[in-house]
Motif scaffolding. Structure first.
Motif, mmCIF file in Angstrom:
data_model
loop_
_atom_site.group_PDB
_atom_site.id
_atom_site.type_symbol
_atom_site.label_atom_id
_atom_site.label_comp_id
_atom_site.label_asym_id
_atom_site.label_seq_id
_atom_site.Cartn_x
_atom_site.Cartn_y
_atom_site.Cartn_z
ATOM 1 N N VAL A 162 1.106 -1.021 0.046
ATOM 2 C CA VAL A 162 0.396 -0.315 0.337
ATOM 3 C C VAL A 162 1.230 1.134 -0.045
ATOM 4 C CG1 VAL A 162 -2.191 1.412 0.987
ATOM 5 C CG2 VAL A 162 -1.700 -0.870 1.708
ATOM 6 N N ILE A 163 1.054 2.076 -0.867
ATOM 7 C CA ILE A 163 1.183 3.472 -0.877
ATOM 8 C C ILE A 163 0.132 4.613 -0.364
ATOM 9 C CG2 ILE A 163 2.015 5.091 -2.389
ATOM 10 C CD1 ILE A 163 3.450 3.111 -4.401
ATOM 11 N N LEU B 82 13.341 -3.948 3.204
ATOM 12 C CA LEU B 82 12.942 -3.224 4.111
ATOM 13 C C LEU B 82 11.004 -2.932 3.728
ATOM 14 C CD1 LEU B 82 14.125 0.586 3.687
ATOM 15 C CD2 LEU B 82 15.269 -1.307 5.351
ATOM 16 N N GLN B 83 10.250 -3.143 5.129
ATOM 17 C CA GLN B 83 8.785 -3.569 5.040
ATOM 18 C C GLN B 83 8.141 -2.444 4.604
ATOM 19 O OE1 GLN B 83 9.599 -6.685 4.216
ATOM 20 N NE2 GLN B 83 7.247 -6.265 4.808
ATOM 21 N N GLU B 84 8.658 -1.365 4.585
ATOM 22 C CA GLU B 84 8.004 0.239 4.584
ATOM 23 C C GLU B 84 9.931 1.486 4.845
ATOM 24 O OE1 GLU B 84 5.945 2.219 8.103
ATOM 25 O OE2 GLU B 84 6.169 -0.669 9.162
ATOM 26 N N ALA B 85 9.021 2.452 3.847
ATOM 27 C CA ALA B 85 9.971 3.803 3.326
ATOM 28 C C ALA B 85 9.017 4.882 3.609
ATOM 29 C CB ALA B 85 11.120 3.334 3.063
ATOM 30 N N ALA B 86 8.929 5.624 3.466
ATOM 31 C CA ALA B 86 9.328 7.338 2.901
ATOM 32 C C ALA B 86 9.389 7.312 1.092
ATOM 33 C CB ALA B 86 9.437 9.059 3.108
ATOM 34 N N LEU B 87 9.145 7.667 -0.128
ATOM 35 C CA LEU B 87 9.112 7.422 -1.257
ATOM 36 C C LEU B 87 9.236 9.130 -1.748
ATOM 37 C CD1 LEU B 87 6.193 5.616 -2.504
ATOM 38 C CD2 LEU B 87 8.854 4.303 -1.777
ATOM 39 N N ILE B 88 10.695 8.778 -1.861
ATOM 40 C CA ILE B 88 11.344 10.331 -2.273
ATOM 41 C C ILE B 88 11.001 10.164 -3.900
ATOM 42 C CG2 ILE B 88 13.307 12.433 -2.008
ATOM 43 C CD1 ILE B 88 14.010 10.274 0.174
ATOM 44 N N ALA C 147 4.621 10.297 -0.228
ATOM 45 C CA ALA C 147 4.316 9.079 -0.533
ATOM 46 C C ALA C 147 4.969 8.513 0.588
ATOM 47 C CB ALA C 147 3.835 8.746 -2.019
ATOM 48 N N SER C 148 4.624 6.942 1.469
ATOM 49 C CA SER C 148 5.027 6.422 1.507
ATOM 50 C C SER C 148 4.143 4.882 1.256
ATOM 51 C CB SER C 148 5.011 6.920 2.755
ATOM 52 O OG SER C 148 3.610 6.088 3.598
ATOM 53 N N ILE C 149 4.969 3.952 1.928
ATOM 54 C CA ILE C 149 4.943 2.236 0.718
ATOM 55 C C ILE C 149 5.459 2.091 2.213
ATOM 56 C CG2 ILE C 149 7.084 1.987 -0.015
ATOM 57 C CD1 ILE C 149 5.405 -0.051 -2.098
#
Length: 306
Positions: free
Chosen positions: A88-89, A114-120, A97-99
């Protein structure tokens, strides 16, 4: 925007342009032809690379809030490759945005498990950094920003457009289209509106104009610079556009002016990514750069156009 993809192309172009008109190193016709052929080969190599423009398989616009994505039909964004449910984003009200990846997706974020991160996105990276890349199998995506709208640019090394590329057709190499134009500086720079295939309009700064003659008539072209101090970038169309060449525009880079002159080598006019894929966001030639002239040099229309 195009700088990250075309850096090598611009550098090669700049060298060819400067050297071809240096008296001590004046190119013979054979050497000039070889330089254009080398430029063409390197251009095709970049285009057909595993992450080149031919690998695009999606341009997916994000909505504010949660965007479920994967290859299954029950997702908000249905990917053409990858696991049925990738994750999910979330796009917040500020445009960040983050995923969060689904368990067992097998995807990586910037090469890490990784399981989640911010999307630059591509408009907010710093220096030589790249936007955050989410990879899964032979495919990947990153976020692009177009006038505040966010989308996923999705690529796959196994894309049909890449696997079945038909090659590029060209006009014959013609040294007469290697033109030394007059350069007229603008102080201050002028504003120019550039539309795009996705309906956006950007206002760019034009540092001056290139003025040249052909068959007794005078023509002008307006460039802009994608980076401060960078090469001149021309988005142009002519009487071949929509016939022998791609209708929306062709691109041309030129080295910075020297002594009031700028070299326009139309043998290096080339097709934008949108001529090969419907998933790019290319600029359109502005009215000021639509010439009443047949430029019979450079790349022709792609035979495998979508």
């Amino acid at each position: 925007m195009w700088r990250s993809v075309l850096t090598g192309l611009v550098l090669i172009t700049g060298v060819a342009l400067v050297h071809a008109d240096t008296p001590q190193q004046a190119a013979t016709p054979d050497a000039y032809q070889q330089s254009i052929e080398k430029w063409r080969a390197e251009r095709v190599a970049r285009l057909t690379a595993a992450d080149g423009w031919l690998s695009l398989i999606g341009l997916e616009w994000l909505q504010e809030g949660a965007n479920k994505l994967g290859s299954a039909a029950d997702n908000d964004i249905i990917l053409q490759a990858g696991p049925t449910h990738l994750g999910v984003i979330t796009l917040d009200s500020s445009g960040q945005a983050s995923i969060k990846l689904a368990p067992g997706s097998g995807a990586t974020i910037d090469g890490k498990p990784l399981q989640e991160a911010a999307l630059i996105d591509d408009m907010h990276v710093k220096g030589d950094a790249a936007p955050t890349k989410v990879a899964f199998g032979t495919a990947s995506f990153y976020v692009i920003d177009r006038e505040g709208r966010k989308a996923l640019r999705v690529k796959d090394a196994e894309a049909a457009t890449r696997k079945h590329f038909l090659g590029i057709d060209y006009f014959p190499i013609d040294r007469s289209w290697h033109i030394v134009a007059d350069w007229v500086s603008f102080d201050p720079p002028h504003d120019l509106q550039i539309g795009s295939v996705i309906g956006t309009i950007d206002t760019v700064k034009v540092p001056g104009k290139a003025v040249f003659t052909r068959d007794g008539r005078t023509y002008e072209l307006l460039p802009y610079q994608e980076e401060p101090g960078g090469e001149l970038f021309f988005v142009l169309a002519d009487r071949t556009s929509g016939h022998e060449t791609y209708g929306a525009a062709r691109f041309l880079y030129a080295a910075l002016p020297q002594n009031g002159k700028v070299v326009l080598d139309f043998n290096q006019a080339y097709n934008p990514p949108c001529s090969f894929t419907p998933f790019a966001t290319c600029p359109l030639a502005p009215p000021e750069n639509r010439l009443d002239l047949r430029i019979t040099a450079g790349e022709k229309k792609y035979r495998g156009a979508h």
